[in-house]
Design an enzyme around this catalytic site. Structure first.
Site, PDB file in Angstrom:
ATOM      1  N   ARG A 102       0.877  -1.177   0.000  1.00 31.95           N
ATOM      2  CA  ARG A 102       0.000   0.000   0.000  1.00 31.95           C
ATOM      3  C   ARG A 102       0.911   1.222   0.000  1.00 31.95           C
ATOM      4  NH1 ARG A 102      -2.371   4.272   0.047  1.00 31.95           N
ATOM      5  NH2 ARG A 102      -4.532   4.600   0.623  1.00 31.95           N
TER       6      ARG A 102
ATOM      7  N   GLU B 225     -11.388   4.930  -5.446  1.00 32.49           N
ATOM      8  CA  GLU B 225     -11.590   3.473  -5.403  1.00 32.49           C
ATOM      9  C   GLU B 225     -12.050   2.897  -6.738  1.00 32.49           C
ATOM     10  OE1 GLU B 225     -10.567   1.788  -2.913  1.00 32.49           O
ATOM     11  OE2 GLU B 225     -10.333   3.432  -1.495  1.00 32.49           O
TER      12      GLU B 225
ATOM     13  N   ARG C 262      -0.974  -5.290   4.814  1.00 29.33           N
ATOM     14  CA  ARG C 262      -0.241  -4.836   3.624  1.00 29.33           C
ATOM     15  C   ARG C 262       1.051  -4.145   4.050  1.00 29.33           C
ATOM     16  NH1 ARG C 262      -5.093  -1.435   0.949  1.00 29.33           N
ATOM     17  NH2 ARG C 262      -4.954  -0.598   3.060  1.00 29.33           N
TER      18      ARG C 262
END
Length: 170
Positions: free
Chosen positions: A61, A69, A111
């Site tokens: 990330r 998104e 992440r």
């Protein structure tokens, strides 16, 4: 005279103790790691799958930016999200990258949190800067992973003032 000498010594001692070069590495430099790898897949505009040169494939990330998104469950595709995702697919997939992990190296979802540079022939390109400059992302800052926050904010403000990318379309 004696009082002035004491004050002078105190000021010299304070100057020596407060010199930034004597404080050792910045906290983020101590906690951060430099990694390299190849981008296997762009998940969306701010998330990549990277096969690390010295390890497994990690979901990475990007630190400091947030793109609209495109693949978040129960969330509609947002304005300019496909453009940010397309940029990642076109300019980052299959490319060699350098990563600088955050002070907090993983998020709630596991992440790897990292700043990303796309390795080039002549020079490397700072991915988060590219996204902000092109109006493909907004800033998103979480302490202590805020090493480039001021730089990112300045770039985002310039893109917004110029009406670049999502700043014009959304």
């Amino acid at each position: 005279m004696k009082g002035r000498g004491s004050i002078a010594l105190l000021l010299i001692a304070a100057a020596i103790l407060l010199r930034p070069w004597d404080r050792g590495p910045a906290p983020d430099a101590e906690a951060s790691r430099h990694l390299t790898g190849r981008v296997v897949r762009a998940v969306d505009g701010d998330t990549l799958e990277v096969a690390l040169d010295d390890g497994p494939t990690e979901t990475v990330r990007l630190i400091g930016v947030d793109t609209p998104e495109t693949v978040k469950p129960d969330t509609p595709v947002q304005c300019f999200g496909p453009r940010a995702s397309d940029f990642e697919h076109e300019h980052v997939e299959g490319r060699h990258v350098r990563l600088l992990t955050g002070v907090e190296p993983h998020d709630y979802y596991g992440r790897l949190l990292a700043y990303v540079w796309i390795v080039g022939r002549r020079h490397d390109r700072f991915l988060e800067v590219e996204l902000l400059r092109r109006g493909l992302a907004r800033t998103l800052t979480f302490h202590p992973n805020d090493r480039f926050a001021l730089k990112f904010e300045g770039i985002a403000q310039k893109a917004a003032r110029s009406g670049i990318g999502l700043w014009n379309a959304c």
